[in-house]
Design an enzyme around this catalytic site. Structure first.
Site, PDB file in Angstrom:
ATOM      1  N   GLY A 164      33.467  -8.842  10.997  1.00 23.53           N
ATOM      2  CA  GLY A 164      33.455  -9.529   9.718  1.00 23.53           C
ATOM      3  C   GLY A 164      32.025  -9.527   9.219  1.00 23.53           C
ATOM      4  O   GLY A 164      31.169 -10.182   9.781  1.00 23.53           O
ATOM      5  N   HIS A 165      31.753  -8.714   8.227  1.00 21.20           N
ATOM      6  CA  HIS A 165      30.409  -8.679   7.661  1.00 21.20           C
ATOM      7  C   HIS A 165      30.397  -9.512   6.396  1.00 21.20           C
ATOM      8  O   HIS A 165      31.132  -9.228   5.462  1.00 21.20           O
ATOM      9  CB  HIS A 165      30.003  -7.235   7.306  1.00 21.20           C
ATOM     10  CG  HIS A 165      29.643  -6.415   8.507  1.00 21.20           C
ATOM     11  ND1 HIS A 165      29.235  -5.109   8.412  1.00 21.20           N
ATOM     12  CD2 HIS A 165      29.623  -6.713   9.817  1.00 21.20           C
ATOM     13  CE1 HIS A 165      28.990  -4.651   9.618  1.00 21.20           C
ATOM     14  NE2 HIS A 165      29.222  -5.601  10.492  1.00 21.20           N
TER      15      HIS A 165
ATOM     16  N   ARG B  85      46.248   8.191  25.816  1.00 25.40           N
ATOM     17  CA  ARG B  85      46.646   9.419  25.124  1.00 25.40           C
ATOM     18  C   ARG B  85      48.043   9.353  24.523  1.00 25.40           C
ATOM     19  O   ARG B  85      48.772  10.332  24.494  1.00 25.40           O
ATOM     20  CB  ARG B  85      46.469  10.626  26.060  1.00 25.40           C
ATOM     21  CG  ARG B  85      44.995  10.838  26.384  1.00 25.40           C
ATOM     22  CD  ARG B  85      44.769  11.634  27.619  1.00 25.40           C
ATOM     23  NE  ARG B  85      45.236  10.912  28.795  1.00 25.40           N
ATOM     24  CZ  ARG B  85      45.194  11.395  30.024  1.00 25.40           C
ATOM     25  NH1 ARG B  85      44.738  12.607  30.243  1.00 25.40           N
ATOM     26  NH2 ARG B  85      45.621  10.676  31.040  1.00 25.40           N
TER      27      ARG B  85
ATOM     28  N   GLN C  59      30.440  -5.612  16.143  1.00 28.86           N
ATOM     29  CA  GLN C  59      30.250  -6.482  17.310  1.00 28.86           C
ATOM     30  C   GLN C  59      28.800  -6.434  17.825  1.00 28.86           C
ATOM     31  O   GLN C  59      27.898  -6.296  17.026  1.00 28.86           O
ATOM     32  CB  GLN C  59      31.258  -6.128  18.424  1.00 28.86           C
ATOM     33  CG  GLN C  59      32.707  -6.457  18.053  1.00 28.86           C
ATOM     34  CD  GLN C  59      33.329  -5.438  17.116  1.00 28.86           C
ATOM     35  OE1 GLN C  59      33.290  -4.256  17.377  1.00 28.86           O
ATOM     36  NE2 GLN C  59      33.920  -5.886  16.030  1.00 28.86           N
TER      37      GLN C  59
ATOM     38  N   GLY D  22      27.674 -10.387  18.623  1.00 24.82           N
ATOM     39  CA  GLY D  22      28.192 -10.220  17.264  1.00 24.82           C
ATOM     40  C   GLY D  22      27.692 -11.329  16.355  1.00 24.82           C
ATOM     41  O   GLY D  22      27.032 -12.277  16.813  1.00 24.82           O
TER      42      GLY D  22
ATOM     43  N   LYS E  17      24.156  -8.414  10.946  1.00 28.69           N
ATOM     44  CA  LYS E  17      24.001  -6.967  10.751  1.00 28.69           C
ATOM     45  C   LYS E  17      24.299  -6.566   9.312  1.00 28.69           C
ATOM     46  O   LYS E  17      23.640  -5.691   8.756  1.00 28.69           O
ATOM     47  CB  LYS E  17      24.965  -6.182  11.664  1.00 28.69           C
ATOM     48  CG  LYS E  17      24.693  -6.359  13.136  1.00 28.69           C
ATOM     49  CD  LYS E  17      25.727  -5.629  13.967  1.00 28.69           C
ATOM     50  CE  LYS E  17      27.116  -6.239  13.928  1.00 28.69           C
ATOM     51  NZ  LYS E  17      27.204  -7.545  14.616  1.00 28.69           N
ATOM     52  N   GLY E  18      25.291  -7.240   8.730  1.00 29.59           N
ATOM     53  CA  GLY E  18      25.690  -6.919   7.358  1.00 29.59           C
ATOM     54  C   GLY E  18      24.535  -7.098   6.387  1.00 29.59           C
ATOM     55  O   GLY E  18      24.312  -6.280   5.498  1.00 29.59           O
TER      56      GLY E  18
ATOM     57  N   ASP F 108      15.325 -19.944   9.564  1.00 31.26           N
ATOM     58  CA  ASP F 108      15.368 -21.183   8.767  1.00 31.26           C
ATOM     59  C   ASP F 108      16.234 -22.265   9.418  1.00 31.26           C
ATOM     60  O   ASP F 108      15.985 -23.459   9.224  1.00 31.26           O
ATOM     61  CB  ASP F 108      15.860 -20.874   7.348  1.00 31.26           C
ATOM     62  CG  ASP F 108      17.188 -20.133   7.350  1.00 31.26           C
ATOM     63  OD1 ASP F 108      17.323 -19.150   8.117  1.00 31.26           O
ATOM     64  OD2 ASP F 108      18.110 -20.537   6.613  1.00 31.26           O
TER      65      ASP F 108
ATOM     66  N   GLU G  52      25.285 -11.439  14.274  1.00 28.68           N
ATOM     67  CA  GLU G  52      23.823 -11.581  14.247  1.00 28.68           C
ATOM     68  C   GLU G  52      23.266 -11.425  12.838  1.00 28.68           C
ATOM     69  O   GLU G  52      22.074 -11.657  12.609  1.00 28.68           O
ATOM     70  CB  GLU G  52      23.162 -10.520  15.143  1.00 28.68           C
ATOM     71  CG  GLU G  52      23.569 -10.559  16.617  1.00 28.68           C
ATOM     72  CD  GLU G  52      24.725  -9.618  16.917  1.00 28.68           C
ATOM     73  OE1 GLU G  52      25.384  -9.150  15.957  1.00 28.68           O
ATOM     74  OE2 GLU G  52      24.985  -9.363  18.100  1.00 28.68           O
TER      75      GLU G  52
HETATM   76  P1  IMP Z   1      38.620  -8.203  19.938  1.00 27.05           P
HETATM   77  O1  IMP Z   1      37.519  -7.293  19.556  1.00 27.05           O
HETATM   78  O2  IMP Z   1      39.402  -8.748  18.778  1.00 27.05           O
HETATM   79  O3  IMP Z   1      39.503  -7.596  21.005  1.00 27.05           O
HETATM   80  O4  IMP Z   1      37.945  -9.493  20.633  1.00 27.05           O
HETATM   81  C1  IMP Z   1      37.245  -9.420  21.868  1.00 27.05           C
HETATM   82  C2  IMP Z   1      36.069 -10.405  21.878  1.00 27.05           C
HETATM   83  O5  IMP Z   1      35.100  -9.958  20.952  1.00 27.05           O
HETATM   84  C3  IMP Z   1      36.422 -11.823  21.442  1.00 27.05           C
HETATM   85  O6  IMP Z   1      35.578 -12.730  22.129  1.00 27.05           O
HETATM   86  C4  IMP Z   1      36.084 -11.827  19.949  1.00 27.05           C
HETATM   87  O7  IMP Z   1      35.822 -13.122  19.464  1.00 27.05           O
HETATM   88  C5  IMP Z   1      34.839 -10.963  19.962  1.00 27.05           C
HETATM   89  N1  IMP Z   1      34.586 -10.278  18.685  1.00 27.05           N
HETATM   90  C6  IMP Z   1      35.202  -9.164  18.225  1.00 27.05           C
HETATM   91  N2  IMP Z   1      34.681  -8.802  17.040  1.00 27.05           N
HETATM   92  C7  IMP Z   1      33.711  -9.689  16.766  1.00 27.05           C
HETATM   93  C8  IMP Z   1      32.779  -9.817  15.698  1.00 27.05           C
HETATM   94  O8  IMP Z   1      32.726  -9.031  14.752  1.00 27.05           O
HETATM   95  N3  IMP Z   1      31.915 -10.872  15.758  1.00 27.05           N
HETATM   96  C9  IMP Z   1      31.927 -11.744  16.800  1.00 27.05           C
HETATM   97  N4  IMP Z   1      32.760 -11.651  17.830  1.00 27.05           N
HETATM   98  C10 IMP Z   1      33.639 -10.623  17.806  1.00 27.05           C
HETATM   99 MG    MG Z   2      30.890 -11.058  12.248  1.00 28.61          MG
END
Ligand code: IMP
Ligand code: MG
Length: 333
Positions: free
Chosen positions: A46-47, A142, A179, A16, A20-21, A286, A18
């Protein structure tokens, strides 16, 4: 009847964050998409996007909205109604009209208040505390709640077949994954994973046939980052703290400092193979320029490439079937 949908898919290939946004944002500007689709995850994403010079962080809302493109939250996603409505209000107050643009698949699942509460104490894997795990658990058990049953979401609800297959009009979809491959429920570093499918397969499962896929854009950074409880991620080399500072590696959702390491070549290769990535974007070149270190990890070893040119050569050789783009600007490509 015909297949009238063509899709490009943007995927994170590491843990995650990287960028992407940024890639989505740039593609939406260059190409003429009719839809942006989010196909997995929820407000854990979080983008960070720079829109007209303004920094906008989106969690639940697909970023197509910022460009006036119809944006669909697919059935593979989970939605917290309260967080979503707050985010829409925030985007509106940044001067962006979202009127009629945000759509939610009727069969997406809901993150309830109970799910959010359940996660407050979570620390075993270090989640974002957005109720993601509990919501998907209930979906698969379910006993979940469908988006179409929530009155506050009524105005946004669509049916995927009606939205994408009710006419022969050609549709061009940009799918944005949440992610990344190393956080994928099936292929990631279990249990340090999220609860959804972050692969191209996750997109297909939202109602898009394999024939619909045009390009698969894989996104990585020139170095690796991770947030969560797997503390073995960052080694002891002091360079990692330098990269964290230079790269501003603090979580967009939780503000947590991200652990840093060198780019994982083995993970990246696997992600390219498992997703059919044909375009690779390497972000934040950079930052490595700033810290003057050009190293990667491969086969458990650190490989010191000594120069930017050698670093590029190494990646180009290692990933021959994908067109690579190295990106330097912290803002738009
Ligand atoms: P959850 O998705 O909130 O259940 O978190 C599970 C794992 O994925 C944790 O290590 C989070 O920090 C990571 N994670 C979830 N969403 C993101 C993202 O958008 N960016 C980076 N790490 C993420
Ligand atoms: Mg993010």
């Amino acid at each position: 009847m015909m297949f009238n949908v063509k899709a490009d898919v943007v995927l994170g290939l590491n843990h995650g964050d990287e960028g992407k946004g940024k890639v989505t944002n740039s593609l939406v500007k260059q190409k003429d998409y009719t839809h942006v689709v989010r196909f997995n995850g929820g407000a854990n994403a979080g983008h960070t996007i720079y829109h007209k010079g303004q920094k906008v962080v989106t969690h639940a809302v697909p970023s197509g909205v910022l460009h006036g493109v119809r944006s669909v939250i697919g059935p593979g996603c989970v939605i917290s109604p309260k967080l979503l409505l707050e985010e829409i209000a925030d985007i509106e107050s940044a001067g962006v009209s979202t009127e009629g643009l945000i759509k939610i698949a009727r069969n997406a699942h809901i993150v309830t208040d109970a799910h959010l509460e359940e996660e407050l104490k979570e620390s075993r894997i270090g989640t974002t505390k957005r109720g993601i795990g509990p919501a998907y658990r209930d979906k698969y058990a379910r006993v979940g709640t469908l988006a179409e049953t929530v009155p506050e979401l009524k105005e946004f609800i669509v049916d995927m077949q009606e939205e994408f297959y009710s006419s022969d009009k050609p549709l061009r979809v940009l799918a944005e994954g949440g992610q990344g491959f190393a956080l994928d429920i099936d292929h990631g570093e279990y249990p340090y994973v999220t609860s959804s499918s972050c692969t191209v397969g996750g997109f297909i499962a939202n109602g898009f046939p394999p024939q619909s896929i045009n390009h698969v854009y894989g996104v990585i950074k020139a170095y690796a980052t991770y947030v969560g409880s797997n503390t073995s991620f960052e080694g002891s080399d002091p360079i990692f703290a330098k990269i964290r500072e230079a790269g501003g590696e603090f979580g967009a959702t939780t503000g947590r400092p991200r652990m840093v390491n060198f780019l994982d070549m083995d993970l990246t290769r696997k992600a390219i193979l498992f997703n059919g990535v044909d375009r690779l974007i390497v972000n934040k070149m950079d930052i490595l320029q700033q810290v003057e270190t050009w190293r990667v990890k491969e086969g458990g070893q650190v490989v010191n490439l000594l120069s930017e040119e050698k670093f590029k050569e190494y990646l180009t050789k290692a990933f021959p079937n994908t067109q690579i783009m190295f990106s330097y600007s912290p803002k738009d490509i």
